[in-house]
Design a protein around this motif. Structure first.
Motif, short mmCIF file in Angstrom:
data_model
loop_
_atom_site.label_atom_id
_atom_site.label_comp_id
_atom_site.label_asym_id
_atom_site.label_seq_id
_atom_site.Cartn_x
_atom_site.Cartn_y
_atom_site.Cartn_z
N THR A 22 -7.22 3.96 3.21
CA THR A 22 -6.12 4.05 2.54
C THR A 22 -5.47 5.65 2.82
O THR A 22 -4.31 5.79 2.90
CB THR A 22 -6.63 4.47 1.12
N ARG A 23 -6.52 6.54 3.27
CA ARG A 23 -5.94 8.11 3.84
C ARG A 23 -5.05 7.59 5.22
O ARG A 23 -4.16 8.33 5.39
CB ARG A 23 -6.81 8.70 3.87
N ILE A 24 -5.50 6.83 5.92
CA ILE A 24 -4.83 6.62 7.45
C ILE A 24 -3.64 5.98 7.13
O ILE A 24 -2.57 6.40 7.57
CB ILE A 24 -5.85 5.83 8.09
N ALA A 25 -3.59 4.66 6.37
CA ALA A 25 -2.41 3.88 6.37
C ALA A 25 -1.78 3.67 4.79
O ALA A 25 -0.63 2.95 4.75
CB ALA A 25 -2.77 2.50 6.72
N GLY A 26 -2.33 4.28 4.08
CA GLY A 26 -1.42 4.12 2.74
C GLY A 26 -2.25 3.18 1.72
O GLY A 26 -3.20 2.45 2.15
N PRO A 27 -1.81 3.15 0.35
CA PRO A 27 -2.37 2.16 -0.63
C PRO A 27 -2.38 0.86 -0.11
O PRO A 27 -0.97 0.38 0.32
CB PRO A 27 -1.81 2.67 -1.74
N SER A 28 -3.23 0.00 -0.51
CA SER A 28 -2.90 -1.60 -0.26
C SER A 28 -2.87 -2.09 1.17
O SER A 28 -2.85 -3.15 1.37
CB SER A 28 -1.87 -1.97 -1.08
N ALA A 29 -3.21 -1.09 2.02
CA ALA A 29 -3.25 -1.34 3.45
C ALA A 29 -4.44 -2.24 3.84
O ALA A 29 -5.28 -1.89 3.39
CB ALA A 29 -2.79 -0.14 4.34
N LEU A 30 -4.18 -3.03 4.52
CA LEU A 30 -5.32 -3.99 5.14
C LEU A 30 -5.62 -3.55 6.61
O LEU A 30 -6.98 -3.98 6.94
CB LEU A 30 -4.77 -5.72 5.09
N ILE A 68 5.27 -4.99 2.72
CA ILE A 68 5.45 -5.80 1.45
C ILE A 68 6.69 -6.55 1.50
O ILE A 68 7.83 -6.12 1.38
CB ILE A 68 5.72 -4.68 0.22
N PRO A 69 6.55 -7.92 1.80
CA PRO A 69 8.02 -8.66 1.97
C PRO A 69 8.88 -8.70 0.95
O PRO A 69 10.15 -8.62 1.04
CB PRO A 69 7.42 -9.87 2.49
N GLN A 70 8.25 -8.66 -0.27
CA GLN A 70 9.17 -8.90 -1.54
C GLN A 70 9.52 -7.35 -2.34
O GLN A 70 9.44 -7.34 -3.44
CB GLN A 70 8.57 -9.82 -2.52
N PHE A 71 9.54 -6.31 -1.23
CA PHE A 71 9.65 -4.93 -1.86
C PHE A 71 10.85 -4.77 -2.70
O PHE A 71 11.76 -5.18 -2.29
CB PHE A 71 9.68 -4.05 -0.79
N VAL A 72 10.66 -4.05 -3.86
CA VAL A 72 11.72 -3.54 -4.50
C VAL A 72 11.62 -2.28 -4.81
O VAL A 72 10.38 -1.61 -5.07
CB VAL A 72 11.98 -4.58 -5.97
N PRO A 73 12.60 -1.49 -5.17
CA PRO A 73 12.31 0.21 -5.55
C PRO A 73 11.53 0.25 -6.62
O PRO A 73 10.85 1.29 -6.63
CB PRO A 73 13.88 0.61 -5.71
N GLU A 74 11.66 -0.39 -7.52
CA GLU A 74 10.52 -0.15 -8.64
C GLU A 74 9.10 -0.04 -8.22
O GLU A 74 8.26 0.57 -9.11
CB GLU A 74 10.74 -1.29 -9.78
N LEU A 132 -6.33 -1.76 13.63
CA LEU A 132 -7.63 -1.79 13.14
C LEU A 132 -7.90 -2.20 11.53
O LEU A 132 -7.10 -2.04 10.67
CB LEU A 132 -8.19 -0.34 13.21
N ARG A 133 -8.76 -3.09 11.64
CA ARG A 133 -9.16 -3.67 10.23
C ARG A 133 -10.39 -2.99 9.58
O ARG A 133 -11.02 -2.32 10.40
CB ARG A 133 -9.24 -5.10 10.30
N GLU A 134 -10.77 -3.38 8.52
CA GLU A 134 -11.86 -2.68 7.92
C GLU A 134 -13.16 -3.20 8.62
O GLU A 134 -14.00 -2.25 8.95
CB GLU A 134 -12.08 -3.23 6.38
N ALA A 135 -13.05 -4.42 9.30
CA ALA A 135 -14.14 -4.80 9.62
C ALA A 135 -14.27 -4.21 11.33
O ALA A 135 -15.56 -3.95 11.65
CB ALA A 135 -14.16 -6.48 10.07
N ASP A 136 -13.12 -3.81 11.88
CA ASP A 136 -13.27 -3.15 13.13
C ASP A 136 -13.61 -1.65 12.75
O ASP A 136 -14.31 -1.01 13.80
CB ASP A 136 -11.86 -3.05 13.77
#
Length: 301
Positions: free
Chosen positions: A272-280, A166-172, A235-239
């Motif tokens: 999501t379980r492997i890499a976290g939410p919003s992970a591609l 998340i390049p524009q990450f902020v603590p919120e 690994l992507r979803e396709a992979d």
């Protein structure tokens, strides 16, 4: 009157046992006849005075103990000694709740569970202490090997650590991320508390060995450095889909069409379980850690 005398004797005997246990557990036996002292007259050390204060509360034989910064003002060794003593008591059934600032990792990892708060007292993590570092790594934060993980986590909450996903990450952003992931952490916590058996170490080693052997064949190697900083492939979803289909039993065309939506949802949940939410994508390291944490829910995964 005799029963009352016997009862009083039992109470006195029990109190004596409690006092002796407190002196032993809080490491105060060697100074039990010393003057505590204070600002005017020097007595025992600061760490010992802190243990005496805690011991006075323990003498009432409570089932729960609340402590406000019991390690503040103490050196690292004294802080660790106090928390070690309280850890022993929790193993005997006492519940200990405390506020601690800037703990060293050896102290932080003694806690069974931690509650980490951001600005405004909002939750950014609540779960096993030893799972906190992994949780933030799965969100996309890189943990330096030479840094105290507890300090690193505090820096994340303060917004001092960049997130490579998340390049524009902020603590919120940590607040909604926790709301999305709370159920996953809590489920893992219940499993760790013994509701199912861990994956045998031999099975885990064989799975990791197979992953290492096959990684070059199944991973995607053209991901940008922001997504794959170690340049070892992802690994992507396709992979993942291609990999799962290669080991899936053959089914008819009609059945395959009916299952397509379910497969896509399962892939999204697995990633999501492997890499976290919003992970591609997921990295090799994240998959290894995921395999390490597998328990009795292997079939579900």
């Amino acid at each position: 009157r005799r029963p009352a005398v016997i009862s009083l004797g039992l109470r006195r005997g029990r109190r004596k046992l409690i006092y002796e246990d407190v002196l032993e557990v809080m490491q105060l036996s060697t100074i039990q006849n010393s003057i505590v002292g204070g600002l005017e007259k020097r007595g025992i050390s600061g760490g010992q005075r802190k243990r005496v204060s805690i011991g006075l509360e323990l003498a009432a034989d409570p089932t729960m103990l609340f402590l406000d910064e019991p390690t503040s003002g103490l050196d690292a060794a004294s802080s660790l000694s106090i928390v070690h003593s309280l850890k022993k008591l929790t193993q005997l059934g006492l519940t200990s709740v405390m506020v601690v600032h800037q703990p060293r990792w050896s102290l932080f990892s003694l806690f069974d569970d931690v509650l980490l708060l951001g600005k405004g007292g909002r939750t950014v993590y609540s779960g096993p202490a030893k799972g906190a570092q992994r949780y933030f790594q799965q969100l996309g934060f890189e943990a330096p090997k030479s840094e105290n993980p507890a300090d690193w986590i505090m820096d994340i909450i303060a917004g001092e650590v960049p997130n490579y996903r998340i390049p524009q990450f902020v603590p919120e952003m940590l607040y909604p991320l926790w709301e999305l992931n709370a159920h996953v952490v809590q489920k893992s916590s219940r499993i760790d508390q013994g509701q199912s058996q861990s994956l045998p170490s031999d099975d885990w080693r064989s799975m990791v060995k197979k992953l290492d052997e096959e990684w070059g064949l199944i991973c995607y190697k053209q991901a940008p450095s922001a997504v794959d900083p170690k340049r070892e492939g992802v690994l992507r979803e396709a992979d993942l889909l291609r990999l799962l289909r290669s080991i899936r039993p053959a089914v008819g065309e009609d059945e395959e069409e009916d299952d397509e939506d379910d497969v896509q949802r399962a892939l999204r949940q697995l990633l999501t379980r492997i890499a976290g939410p919003s992970a591609l994508v997921c990295t090799k390291t994240e998959i290894r850690e995921f395999l390490r944490g597998l328990h009795g829910v292997v079939a579900e995964d």
